[in-house]
Design a protein around this motif. Sequence first.
Motif, PDB file in Angstrom:
ATOM      1  N   LEU A 200      -7.122   6.637  -1.233  1.00 58.25           N
ATOM      2  CA  LEU A 200      -8.334   6.170  -0.800  1.00 58.25           C
ATOM      3  C   LEU A 200      -9.775   6.583  -1.494  1.00 58.25           C
ATOM      4  CD1 LEU A 200      -9.626   4.654   1.599  1.00 58.25           C
ATOM      5  CD2 LEU A 200      -9.612   6.998   2.966  1.00 58.25           C
TER       6      LEU A 200
ATOM      7  N   LEU B   7      -5.090  -4.281   0.627  1.00 54.38           N
ATOM      8  CA  LEU B   7      -6.182  -3.934   1.661  1.00 54.38           C
ATOM      9  C   LEU B   7      -7.112  -5.032   2.131  1.00 54.38           C
ATOM     10  CD1 LEU B   7      -6.895  -0.260   0.318  1.00 54.38           C
ATOM     11  CD2 LEU B   7      -6.047  -0.802   2.491  1.00 54.38           C
TER      12      LEU B   7
ATOM     13  N   ALA C 233      -3.575  -1.476  -4.715  1.00 53.24           N
ATOM     14  CA  ALA C 233      -3.789  -1.165  -3.392  1.00 53.24           C
ATOM     15  C   ALA C 233      -4.826  -2.268  -2.875  1.00 53.24           C
ATOM     16  CB  ALA C 233      -3.960   0.272  -3.360  1.00 53.24           C
TER      17      ALA C 233
ATOM     18  N   SER D 205      -8.689   3.038   7.128  1.00 52.61           N
ATOM     19  CA  SER D 205      -7.814   2.117   5.880  1.00 52.61           C
ATOM     20  C   SER D 205      -6.449   2.930   6.192  1.00 52.61           C
ATOM     21  CB  SER D 205      -8.547   2.815   4.368  1.00 52.61           C
ATOM     22  OG  SER D 205      -7.516   2.560   3.784  1.00 52.61           O
TER      23      SER D 205
ATOM     24  N   CYS E 151       2.355   1.770  -3.443  1.00 57.18           N
ATOM     25  CA  CYS E 151       1.566   2.192  -4.453  1.00 57.18           C
ATOM     26  C   CYS E 151       1.099   3.941  -4.072  1.00 57.18           C
ATOM     27  CB  CYS E 151       0.122   1.710  -4.250  1.00 57.18           C
ATOM     28  SG  CYS E 151       0.254  -0.031  -4.934  1.00 57.18           S
ATOM     29  N   GLU E 152       1.212   4.308  -2.665  1.00 57.84           N
ATOM     30  CA  GLU E 152       0.723   5.507  -2.489  1.00 57.84           C
ATOM     31  C   GLU E 152       2.126   6.457  -2.910  1.00 57.84           C
ATOM     32  OE1 GLU E 152      -2.685   5.662  -0.648  1.00 57.84           O
ATOM     33  OE2 GLU E 152      -1.416   6.672   0.724  1.00 57.84           O
TER      34      GLU E 152
ATOM     35  N   ILE F 206       0.916  -1.196   0.049  1.00 54.42           N
ATOM     36  CA  ILE F 206      -0.107   0.032  -0.073  1.00 54.42           C
ATOM     37  C   ILE F 206       0.911   1.282  -0.054  1.00 54.42           C
ATOM     38  CG2 ILE F 206      -1.563   1.318   1.283  1.00 54.42           C
ATOM     39  CD1 ILE F 206      -2.718  -1.639   2.441  1.00 54.42           C
ATOM     40  N   GLU F 207       1.968   1.394   0.992  1.00 52.79           N
ATOM     41  CA  GLU F 207       2.803   2.310   0.834  1.00 52.79           C
ATOM     42  C   GLU F 207       3.567   2.587  -0.321  1.00 52.79           C
ATOM     43  OE1 GLU F 207       3.562   2.245   5.641  1.00 52.79           O
ATOM     44  OE2 GLU F 207       4.739   0.952   4.356  1.00 52.79           O
TER      45      GLU F 207
ATOM     46  N   ALA G 152      -4.612   3.433   3.427  1.00 49.93           N
ATOM     47  CA  ALA G 152      -4.516   4.022   2.087  1.00 49.93           C
ATOM     48  C   ALA G 152      -4.899   5.503   2.384  1.00 49.93           C
ATOM     49  CB  ALA G 152      -5.031   3.363   0.979  1.00 49.93           C
TER      50      ALA G 152
END
Lengths: 327, 327
Positions: B31, B116, B112, B25, A145-146, A142-143, B27
Amino acid sequence: MSFDSRYSEYVRIVESTLADFLAHSPAEHLLEPVRYALTSGGKRIRPVLVMLCCGAAGGNPVDARWAAITVEMLHNFTLVHDDIMDKADKRRGRDSVHVKWNEDTAILAGDAIIPLACLAMLKTESHSRLDEMLAAVSNGIIEVCEGQALDLKFERSKNVSIPEYTRMIELKTARMLVMGARLGALAADADTRTMDLLCDFASKVGIAFQIQDDILDIAAESTVTGKRRGGDVIEGKKTFLVLRALENVHGEADRALLQRFIDQHGLPAEEVDAMYDLFVRTGALRDAEQAVAALTDEARRDLEDLPPSEYVDLLRAYAAMLLNREF
Amino acid sequence: MSFDSRYSEYVRIVESTLADFLAHSPAEHLLEPVRYALTSGGKRIRPVLVMLCCGAAGGNPVDARWAAITVEMLHNFTLVHDDIMDKADKRRGRDSVHVKWNEDTAILAGDAIIPLACLAMLKTESHSRLDEMLAAVSNGIIEVCEGQALDLKFERSKNVSIPEYTRMIELKTARMLVMGARLGALAADADTRTMDLLCDFASKVGIAFQIQDDILDIAAESTVTGKRRGGDVIEGKKTFLVLRALENVHGEADRALLQRFIDQHGLPAEEVDAMYDLFVRTGALRDAEQAVAALTDEARRDLEDLPPSEYVDLLRAYAAMLLNREF
């Protein structure tokens, strides 16, 4: 054993573990592009970190070999998808997956690498802390991708601050190393303090590595980096140097040069030297060096707080290699 | 309690569990598109299956709510990426993620969603069989990607056999339901036989569901399906009906019509009725109905082999709803 020969030994273990995994992979129709992406001959710095952190946390590095290829696979997943977004046609001298096949196949192959990496992780002989391993892997993806989302946003943005840039490279570059450190520590069943020190070490080294990369791009000869000197300037990348120069710039000529760099999304190769001089004049190069030095100090202190061992020494040598400096 | 009110109750649990998860979340920058993709108001058939299978395996369906949203999230990940590949601008009446944002964001948001979904799975109160859950999720994602890869390959291919087509929809459609059944059974700590029966049930229902979808597209009025009648014919999709018609076709006129359908990648709306008549004449429609009936019989037998319970009855009603027929 010297650092170099230990590094080579670990790379051999990583390569053979990966080959073993791919030979029994459940992917069938996507196996070719997946294999292509995973065997493109990178330096394998992430899986080696996993193994060294496992050792530094008191485990046997070989026990972390599945976790090691998990991280390497996830790193390559990000490369396959990033290359689509960045329209990067080449990767390590070969066609990118989306060029050799097509974008659809690159999207699918990248997607498939995530669950394949999870299956590799499941091969770890003792995964008593699988919940923590999966959380580390999930948060790490996730990080990253962020971080890529931020990077793409910054490309379109006029104003990016140094803290925002640092946050972006922390997410995009450092968190994958942190994931590796955490998986290595978990494979050794490390306590919280050991894990935190190793993760902080990885984070600091990761951020420093990216800023160092920004410096080397323009300050080192291409014979050293293997890349065209000033590539970032030519491609219009908003690196640490550019952002700091924008903050510090004085004088009309320098301001105009930077503005042209921004407006034209990069400058011709003939102007790389002028940008280098500007980075020196504005103190951007010095500030970048200082940022790398400060991060290096923090990473060094993390290692000093760990129980001394052969592996802690190897982590020191690892950081020195990565940051291309004394550690 | 009637099936319909039970279904609605489970959908409410799924929606609130998902809302709860998204509210916390990790993200941040992604998000918004992630939330958009996950709250587009689908029928939530997959998470309801997870909960029913948990009940049928002797567990409390509510304990499977995190596993339920795991599967729903993964289903939506595939939709986000498939819509890019299929150049589908609309999804459930709204702009697709890659239209509302852009392709890069859709790639990243889809990416992501996978980790998740893993984090959602980790929230399961008792995950003593986390290794099996992660293997089920990982294999399921790989299979769905393989199914999409096959689907894209078939679009470019002149010759696709019915077994190849069935394999494709087994991977692309049924395996996500199988993943759901497995996670539901694992949440109930089911034995192997119970798990196998539930997975086989889900697989048969999933394949039948897709063939039924092919039939309804042309045989049902759009008031029933909510879609334009004959959409598959217009879009040139090689459905079960087309492939069987190609195998069985006699006579020059029918052969020519099918050939035009193939060569022009679909036919105008005025020719949907002619294709319907051709599907009847060639026996394709009858064969498709028989395939659905045979799969339905097999799925029914799986349920008969399970210990009778309220939840097995609900699974029967679930299959009847999904397949739009007596079960």
